[in-house]
Scaffold this active site. Structure first.
Site, PDB file in Angstrom:
ATOM      1  N   ASN A  57       0.985  -1.276   0.079  1.00 40.89           N
ATOM      2  CA  ASN A  57      -0.002  -0.014  -0.006  1.00 40.89           C
ATOM      3  C   ASN A  57       0.874   1.177  -0.133  1.00 40.89           C
ATOM      4  O   ASN A  57       1.632   1.298   1.019  1.00 40.89           O
ATOM      5  CB  ASN A  57      -0.991  -0.103   1.261  1.00 40.89           C
ATOM      6  CG  ASN A  57      -1.591   1.133   1.181  1.00 40.89           C
ATOM      7  OD1 ASN A  57      -1.625   1.942   0.502  1.00 40.89           O
ATOM      8  ND2 ASN A  57      -2.353   1.321   2.698  1.00 40.89           N
ATOM      9  N   TRP A  58       0.734   1.898  -1.200  1.00 41.29           N
ATOM     10  CA  TRP A  58       1.869   2.937  -1.248  1.00 41.29           C
ATOM     11  C   TRP A  58       1.393   4.180  -0.493  1.00 41.29           C
ATOM     12  O   TRP A  58       1.901   5.173  -0.520  1.00 41.29           O
ATOM     13  CB  TRP A  58       2.197   3.328  -2.669  1.00 41.29           C
ATOM     14  CG  TRP A  58       3.056   2.139  -3.447  1.00 41.29           C
ATOM     15  CD1 TRP A  58       3.391   1.200  -2.706  1.00 41.29           C
ATOM     16  CD2 TRP A  58       3.621   2.122  -4.725  1.00 41.29           C
ATOM     17  NE1 TRP A  58       4.284   0.167  -3.736  1.00 41.29           N
ATOM     18  CE2 TRP A  58       4.264   0.882  -4.863  1.00 41.29           C
ATOM     19  CE3 TRP A  58       3.347   2.779  -5.783  1.00 41.29           C
ATOM     20  CZ2 TRP A  58       4.943   0.442  -6.075  1.00 41.29           C
ATOM     21  CZ3 TRP A  58       4.033   2.715  -6.940  1.00 41.29           C
ATOM     22  CH2 TRP A  58       4.876   1.546  -7.245  1.00 41.29           C
ATOM     23  N   LYS A  59      -0.040   4.052  -0.196  1.00 41.20           N
ATOM     24  CA  LYS A  59      -0.697   5.306   0.304  1.00 41.20           C
ATOM     25  C   LYS A  59      -0.452   6.550  -0.658  1.00 41.20           C
ATOM     26  O   LYS A  59      -0.474   6.527  -1.727  1.00 41.20           O
ATOM     27  CB  LYS A  59      -0.022   5.680   1.961  1.00 41.20           C
ATOM     28  CG  LYS A  59       0.066   4.371   2.680  1.00 41.20           C
ATOM     29  CD  LYS A  59       0.111   4.614   4.126  1.00 41.20           C
ATOM     30  CE  LYS A  59       0.348   3.462   4.938  1.00 41.20           C
ATOM     31  NZ  LYS A  59       0.076   3.550   6.370  1.00 41.20           N
ATOM     32  N   HIS A  96      -9.320   1.087   5.539  1.00 39.89           N
ATOM     33  CA  HIS A  96      -8.244   0.960   5.785  1.00 39.89           C
ATOM     34  C   HIS A  96      -8.350   2.077   7.129  1.00 39.89           C
ATOM     35  O   HIS A  96      -9.116   2.907   7.052  1.00 39.89           O
ATOM     36  CB  HIS A  96      -7.306   1.669   5.060  1.00 39.89           C
ATOM     37  CG  HIS A  96      -5.676   1.800   5.402  1.00 39.89           C
ATOM     38  ND1 HIS A  96      -5.320   2.525   6.293  1.00 39.89           N
ATOM     39  CD2 HIS A  96      -4.676   0.868   5.116  1.00 39.89           C
ATOM     40  CE1 HIS A  96      -4.108   2.324   6.565  1.00 39.89           C
ATOM     41  NE2 HIS A  96      -3.674   1.146   5.951  1.00 39.89           N
ATOM     42  N   GLU A 121      -6.735   4.582   8.161  1.00 39.42           N
ATOM     43  CA  GLU A 121      -6.526   5.779   7.744  1.00 39.42           C
ATOM     44  C   GLU A 121      -7.734   6.277   7.293  1.00 39.42           C
ATOM     45  O   GLU A 121      -8.140   7.738   7.510  1.00 39.42           O
ATOM     46  CB  GLU A 121      -5.272   6.031   7.043  1.00 39.42           C
ATOM     47  CG  GLU A 121      -4.067   5.757   7.588  1.00 39.42           C
ATOM     48  CD  GLU A 121      -2.703   5.533   6.892  1.00 39.42           C
ATOM     49  OE1 GLU A 121      -2.722   5.365   5.647  1.00 39.42           O
ATOM     50  OE2 GLU A 121      -1.730   4.972   7.648  1.00 39.42           O
ATOM     51  N   GLU A 138      -5.448  -5.241  10.780  1.00 40.48           N
ATOM     52  CA  GLU A 138      -4.095  -3.989  10.824  1.00 40.48           C
ATOM     53  C   GLU A 138      -4.401  -3.273  12.304  1.00 40.48           C
ATOM     54  O   GLU A 138      -5.204  -2.333  12.323  1.00 40.48           O
ATOM     55  CB  GLU A 138      -4.311  -3.276   9.824  1.00 40.48           C
ATOM     56  CG  GLU A 138      -4.026  -3.703   8.479  1.00 40.48           C
ATOM     57  CD  GLU A 138      -3.292  -2.736   7.323  1.00 40.48           C
ATOM     58  OE1 GLU A 138      -2.201  -3.002   7.108  1.00 40.48           O
ATOM     59  OE2 GLU A 138      -3.989  -1.770   7.340  1.00 40.48           O
ATOM     60  N   GLY A 193       2.424   2.134  10.610  1.00 42.92           N
ATOM     61  CA  GLY A 193       3.331   3.393  10.493  1.00 42.92           C
ATOM     62  C   GLY A 193       4.014   4.048  11.578  1.00 42.92           C
ATOM     63  O   GLY A 193       4.701   4.621  11.640  1.00 42.92           O
ATOM     64  N   SER A 225       3.680  -2.035  10.123  1.00 45.08           N
ATOM     65  CA  SER A 225       5.057  -2.017  10.522  1.00 45.08           C
ATOM     66  C   SER A 225       5.897  -3.316  10.093  1.00 45.08           C
ATOM     67  O   SER A 225       6.812  -3.633  10.643  1.00 45.08           O
ATOM     68  CB  SER A 225       5.269  -1.502  11.813  1.00 45.08           C
ATOM     69  OG  SER A 225       4.739  -0.299  12.053  1.00 45.08           O
ATOM     70  N   GLY A 248       2.718  -1.202   4.277  1.00 39.23           N
ATOM     71  CA  GLY A 248       2.831   0.224   4.053  1.00 39.23           C
ATOM     72  C   GLY A 248       4.257   0.804   3.549  1.00 39.23           C
ATOM     73  O   GLY A 248       4.824   0.365   2.532  1.00 39.23           O
ATOM     74  N   GLY A 249       4.884   1.389   4.787  1.00 43.35           N
ATOM     75  CA  GLY A 249       6.069   2.020   4.259  1.00 43.35           C
ATOM     76  C   GLY A 249       7.158   1.229   3.651  1.00 43.35           C
ATOM     77  O   GLY A 249       7.907   1.718   2.657  1.00 43.35           O
TER      78      GLY A 249
END
Ligand code: PEP
Length: 255
Positions: A9-11, A94, A96, A164, A170, A210, A231-232
Site C-alpha cells: 500500500n503506497w498510500k 483502511h 486511515e 491491522e 506506520g 510496521s 505500507g512504508g
C-alpha cells in the site's frame, strides 16, 4: 490450500514518475517469485501507467479506496466501475480512511458490496486502536468491524481480510507474531459463525502494521497468517521484494 498474499500500500506517496521508477526497480525481482499473490496499490493517479507496466507480469494491481456508487454527481470520487477496468483489488476500510475521513462500518459495508458487484476483490482492513487494545476490547472491535462490513454480502470467496492494529500502522511498533495470529484465528472463528467453517478456512487473512524484511518471518511462520499488507516498506524495492521472497520461502513455495 490458501495461496500466500502480499500487498504493498503506497498510500499518498509517489508522483507518477516516481511510481514508474519504483515499478521498474521491483518488477523483475517480484515477477520471478512464484506461489505468492503479489498486489501493488499505488495512488489513483498512477493506476493507468502502472497497469500498463504490469500487463505482462505476475504482479496484480489494486486501488487504495473507492466510492460505493457506480457513477454520477459525486465530484472527486472514483467508482468501482472505473477501477474495474484497471485493477483486480481494492483496499477498503483502511484505518486511515476510518479515522481521518470518518468512514464508518456501514460505509465500509456499502463499499464491500459495491466492489464485489463490480468484480473488484476487496482487501478489507480491520483493527483496533491503542486505547481499545489496552482496554481489552480487540475482539469486540474486530468482531463488529468484520460482521458489519460483511452484512448482507452474498459471497466472500473473492475477499481478503487484513488485520491491522491501528497502533502498529506506520509506528515501527509491530504486533508480535503471537498477538497477530491469535486475533487472526479469532477473525476466522467469526467468519465460521457468519458463514461456515470451510468458507472461513479458505479465506486469506493478512497481518499489517510496521511489517519489514526484518520481521516478516515472525508473522508468516504462523500458519494462521496468510501474508501481509505492507505500507512504508513497500516503497523500497529491495525491502518489498525481500518480504515477498521470505513469504514464498517460509510458506514452502520456493526453496
Ligand atoms: C498500511 O498502510 O496498511 C500499513 C500496514 O502501513 P505500515 O506497514 O507502514 O505500518
Amino acid at each position: 490450500m490458501r495461496i500466500p498474499f502480499v500487498s504493498g500500500n503506497w498510500k499518498m506517496n509517489t508522483m507518477v514518475t516516481e511510481a514508474e521508477k519504483l515499478i521498474l526497480e521491483m518488477l523483475d525481482g517480484l515477477d520471478r517469485i512464484e506461489g505468492v499473490e503479489k498486489v501493488l496499490c499505488p495512488p489513483f493517479v498512477s493506476l493507468v501507467a502502472v497497469n500498463m507496466m504490469l500487463r505482462d507480469s505476475s504482479i496484480k494491481l489494486g486501488a487504495q479506496n473507492m466510492y460505493f456508487e457506480t457513477k454520477g454527481a459525486y465530484t472527486g470520487e472514483v467508482s468501482p466501475l472505473m477501477l474495474s477496468e484497471l485493477c483486480e483489488f481494492v483496499i477498503l476500510g483502511h484505518s486511515e480512511r476510518r479515522w481521518y475521513f470518518g468512514e464508518t462500518d456501514e460505509i465500509v459495508n456499502k463499499k464491500v458490496k459495491a466492489a464485489l458487484s463490480n468484480k473488484l476483490k476487496p482487501i478489507l482492513c480491520v483493527g483496533e486502536r491503542l486505547a481499545e487494545n489496552e482496554a481489552g476490547k480487540t475482539k469486540e472491535v474486530v468482531n463488529r468491524q468484520v460482521t458489519t462490513a460483511l452484512d448482507r454480502v452474498d459471497s466472500v470467496s473473492d475477499l481478503v481480510i487484513a488485520y491491522e492494529p491501528v497502533w502498529a500502522i506506520g509506528t515501527g511498533k509491530a504486533a508480535s507474531g503471537e498477538q497477530a495470529a491469535a486475533t487472526i484465528q479469532f477473525i476466522r472463528d467469526v467468519l465460521a459463525k457468519l458463514w461456515d467453517k470451510s468458507i472461513a478456512q479458505d479465506l486469506r487473512i493478512l497481518y499489517g502494521g510496521s511489517v519489514t524484511s526484518a520481521n516478516i518471518a515472525e508473522f508468516i511462520s504462523h500458519p494462521e497468517i496468510d501474508g501481509a499488507l505492507v505500507g512504508g516498506a513497500s516503497l523500497k524495492a529491495e525491502e518489498f521484494v525481500s518480504i515477498v521472497e521470505q513469504t514464498a520461502k517460509i510458506k514452502g513455495r520456493i526453496r
